[in-house]
Write a protein that holds these residues in place. Structure first.
Motif, PDB file in Angstrom:
ATOM      1  N   GLU A  63       0.861  -1.167   0.000  1.00 17.15           N
ATOM      2  CA  GLU A  63       0.000   0.000   0.000  1.00 17.15           C
ATOM      3  C   GLU A  63       0.910   1.233   0.000  1.00 17.15           C
ATOM      4  OE1 GLU A  63       0.584  -1.775   2.586  1.00 17.15           O
ATOM      5  OE2 GLU A  63       1.083  -0.469   4.232  1.00 17.15           O
ATOM      6  N   LYS A  64       0.305   2.403  -0.345  1.00 18.44           N
ATOM      7  CA  LYS A  64       1.098   3.623  -0.418  1.00 18.44           C
ATOM      8  C   LYS A  64       1.791   3.860   0.923  1.00 18.44           C
ATOM      9  CE  LYS A  64       0.650   8.580  -1.324  1.00 18.44           C
ATOM     10  NZ  LYS A  64       1.586   8.713  -0.178  1.00 18.44           N
ATOM     11  N   GLU A  65       3.131   4.034   0.823  1.00 19.77           N
ATOM     12  CA  GLU A  65       3.837   4.292   2.082  1.00 19.77           C
ATOM     13  C   GLU A  65       3.658   5.753   2.451  1.00 19.77           C
ATOM     14  OE1 GLU A  65       7.205   0.872   1.869  1.00 19.77           O
ATOM     15  OE2 GLU A  65       7.798   2.924   1.433  1.00 19.77           O
ATOM     16  N   VAL A  66       3.453   5.999   3.714  1.00 22.26           N
ATOM     17  CA  VAL A  66       3.230   7.382   4.126  1.00 22.26           C
ATOM     18  C   VAL A  66       4.336   7.791   5.088  1.00 22.26           C
ATOM     19  CG1 VAL A  66       0.735   7.284   3.891  1.00 22.26           C
ATOM     20  CG2 VAL A  66       1.802   6.546   6.006  1.00 22.26           C
ATOM     21  N   THR A 117       2.405   5.163   9.808  1.00 23.48           N
ATOM     22  CA  THR A 117       3.699   4.515   9.581  1.00 23.48           C
ATOM     23  C   THR A 117       3.564   3.438   8.502  1.00 23.48           C
ATOM     24  OG1 THR A 117       3.549   2.516  10.962  1.00 23.48           O
ATOM     25  CG2 THR A 117       3.954   4.608  12.106  1.00 23.48           C
ATOM     26  N   ARG A 118       4.699   2.945   8.115  1.00 23.41           N
ATOM     27  CA  ARG A 118       4.802   1.853   7.118  1.00 23.41           C
ATOM     28  C   ARG A 118       4.054   0.616   7.573  1.00 23.41           C
ATOM     29  NH1 ARG A 118       4.851  -1.803   4.660  1.00 23.41           N
ATOM     30  NH2 ARG A 118       6.306  -2.886   3.261  1.00 23.41           N
ATOM     31  N   HIS A 119       3.893   0.456   8.891  1.00 22.94           N
ATOM     32  CA  HIS A 119       3.257  -0.761   9.407  1.00 22.94           C
ATOM     33  C   HIS A 119       1.882  -0.489   9.991  1.00 22.94           C
ATOM     34  CE1 HIS A 119       7.697  -1.673   9.558  1.00 22.94           C
ATOM     35  NE2 HIS A 119       7.230  -2.609   8.746  1.00 22.94           N
ATOM     36  N   GLY A 120       1.311   0.686   9.653  1.00 22.87           N
ATOM     37  CA  GLY A 120      -0.037   0.987  10.126  1.00 22.87           C
ATOM     38  C   GLY A 120      -0.074   2.226  11.006  1.00 22.87           C
ATOM     39  N   ASP A 126      10.603   5.992   3.774  1.00 22.56           N
ATOM     40  CA  ASP A 126       9.238   6.468   3.958  1.00 22.56           C
ATOM     41  C   ASP A 126       8.477   5.541   4.907  1.00 22.56           C
ATOM     42  OD1 ASP A 126       7.077   7.935   1.397  1.00 22.56           O
ATOM     43  OD2 ASP A 126       7.833   8.605   3.335  1.00 22.56           O
ATOM     44  N   GLY A 127       7.828   6.135   5.906  1.00 18.78           N
ATOM     45  CA  GLY A 127       6.998   5.310   6.790  1.00 18.78           C
ATOM     46  C   GLY A 127       7.739   4.767   7.984  1.00 18.78           C
ATOM     47  N   SER A 169      12.920  -2.136  12.799  1.00 16.43           N
ATOM     48  CA  SER A 169      12.071  -1.273  13.648  1.00 16.43           C
ATOM     49  C   SER A 169      11.346  -0.206  12.837  1.00 16.43           C
ATOM     50  CB  SER A 169      12.931  -0.533  14.677  1.00 16.43           C
ATOM     51  OG  SER A 169      13.670  -1.470  15.418  1.00 16.43           O
ATOM     52  N   THR A 170      10.087  -0.002  13.179  1.00 16.57           N
ATOM     53  CA  THR A 170       9.333   1.081  12.547  1.00 16.57           C
ATOM     54  C   THR A 170       9.831   2.415  13.105  1.00 16.57           C
ATOM     55  OG1 THR A 170       7.440  -0.435  12.704  1.00 16.57           O
ATOM     56  CG2 THR A 170       6.983   1.832  11.990  1.00 16.57           C
TER      57      THR A 170
END
Ligand code: 2YX
Ligand code: ZN
Length: 373
Positions: free
Chosen positions: A1-4, A34-37, A192-193, A151-152
């Protein structure tokens, strides 16, 4: 999904309610993308030090409502090793947790766990508390380890200034943390993210907290932690620092208070502008037989519960409250059955997440929330 990008407090979703009572005007509810939600703030992070929230399956942690959990560089670098976790697909895959992960950078754990250690400008040289073998943690190696773990949110490598410290001790410790923050930032592989948080120090001295914040804001971290607290100073002194320090940090970036804490500490810190928390209390005290309830803390090992056929909380949806009685929990904890640790932990994590949910709702509705606990 689009990384934010990691920190987007969406303007319209950000609810800073200017409260008539100035105690609340700093409280804010937001979302960290984040990249993971997403992370809904104010947020409580269950502690998963060694790649597991003790006595919980990751899917069970998820059902409590946690958006993010914490892992520890120090423990994971010693066992199973960051390179091995990387080779096996990273910590998310290794522990089957697909949501955000924040990893502490290791300095605090070295000081509290390893026996022999030496602090140098380069970093900290220490002997593993497991087998005594020699290791070094530096801004560069800590940042690389957290990258290998995947790590996020990566924490800068800092020195947690002990309490009490003289002004001079706190000043030189804070200055070391600023030099290490610069090196941590340089070593961070930004994607990104994903994000890296700086950690401000300065103990209880406002001018040192200000200098620390200025040094770290220059490095443009994605978020900022307030370190050097919950180290024995007590709630009154912690709140005194929090009456001042959060406002030194960028208003549009997450503020994380490390190692905190009991419900009353969390409420007081949210009222002073803090967005993120982590603490071992719900898990560690749960395993020791302490249950957090709306009636106060229940020490389930107390003999008065041995024939109490009622749940910890009649309206709690956790398995401990839905399917079991205090008598059974009393028995399980007394005889040290693993299920006792599981159920008590599950309930406490649910309690802490419900507290955060209610705080978020009260802030969004502009309501006072200091009586919750
Ligand atoms: N049961 C239990 C229980 C045990 C310990 C604590 C206090 C935790 N306090 C705390 N964790 C911290 C981690 C930290 N990590 C870093 N990198 N830097 C800190 O200044 C720092 C400060 C902290 N202060 C709270 C509850
Ligand atoms: Zn429950």
């Amino acid at each position: 999904e689009k990384e934010v990008s990691i920190t987007k407090f969406p303007a319209d979703e950000r609810k800073i309610i200017a409260k008539a009572h100035d105690k609340y005007k700093k409280a804010r509810a937001g979302i960290i993308n984040t990249r993971h939600g997403q992370i809904h703030t104010p947020a409580f992070m269950p502690v998963g030090t060694k790649g597991t929230v003790k006595a919980m399956l990751p899917e069970s942690v998820q059902t409590t409502g946690a958006d993010i959990i914490l892992g520890n560089t120090y423990h994971l670098m010693l066992q199973p090793g960051a390179k091995r976790v990387f080779k096996l697909g990273g910590l998310h895959k290794f522990m089957n947790w697909s949501k955000p992960l924040l990893t502490d950078s290791g300095g605090f754990q070295v000081m509290s766990l390893s026996k022999l250690r030496k602090i140098t400008e380069e970093g900290v040289i220490f002997n593993s508390h497991i087998d005594g073998s020699k290791f070094m943690l530096s801004p560069e190696s800590s940042t690389e380890i957290q990258y290998l773990l995947g790590s996020t949110i990566t924490m800068a490598f800092d020195e947690c200034t002990p309490y009490p410290s003289t002004y001079e001790q706190a000043k030189s410790s804070m200055e070391l943390t600023s030099r290490w923050a610069k090196r941590s930032r340089k070593a961070f592989y930004s994607r990104d993210g994903y994000g890296q948080f700086g950690i401000i120090q300065g103990s209880i001295y406002n001018d040192l907290r200000l200098k620390s914040a200025l040094d770290l804001i220059e490095l443009d971290f994605e978020g900022y932690a307030i370190g050097g607290l919950a180290v024995g100073e007590g709630q009154e002194l912690m709140f005194k620092v929090l009456d001042y320090a959060p406002d030194l940090l960028p208003i549009n970036k997450p503020r994380y208070l490390m190692g905190v804490g009991k419900p009353a500490d969390i409420i007081g810190a949210v009222q002073r502008g803090i967005d993120m928390f982590d603490c071992v209390i719900p898990t560690r005290s749960g395993r020791n037989g302490q249950a957090f309830t709306k009636y106060g803390v229940v020490n389930i090992r107390n003999s008065k519960y041995k024939e109490d056929n009622t749940p910890l909380e009649e309206d709690c949806l956790c398995p401990a409250c839905k399917n079991y009685t205090k008598a059974y929990l009393h028995y399980l904890v007394k005889v040290k059955e693993i299920l006792g640790a599981m159920l008590m932990t599950w309930h406490n994590l649910m309690y802490f997440q419900k507290l955060m949910l209610r705080i978020r709702e009260y802030i969004a509705q502009g309501k006072d929330f200091d009586f919750i606990s």
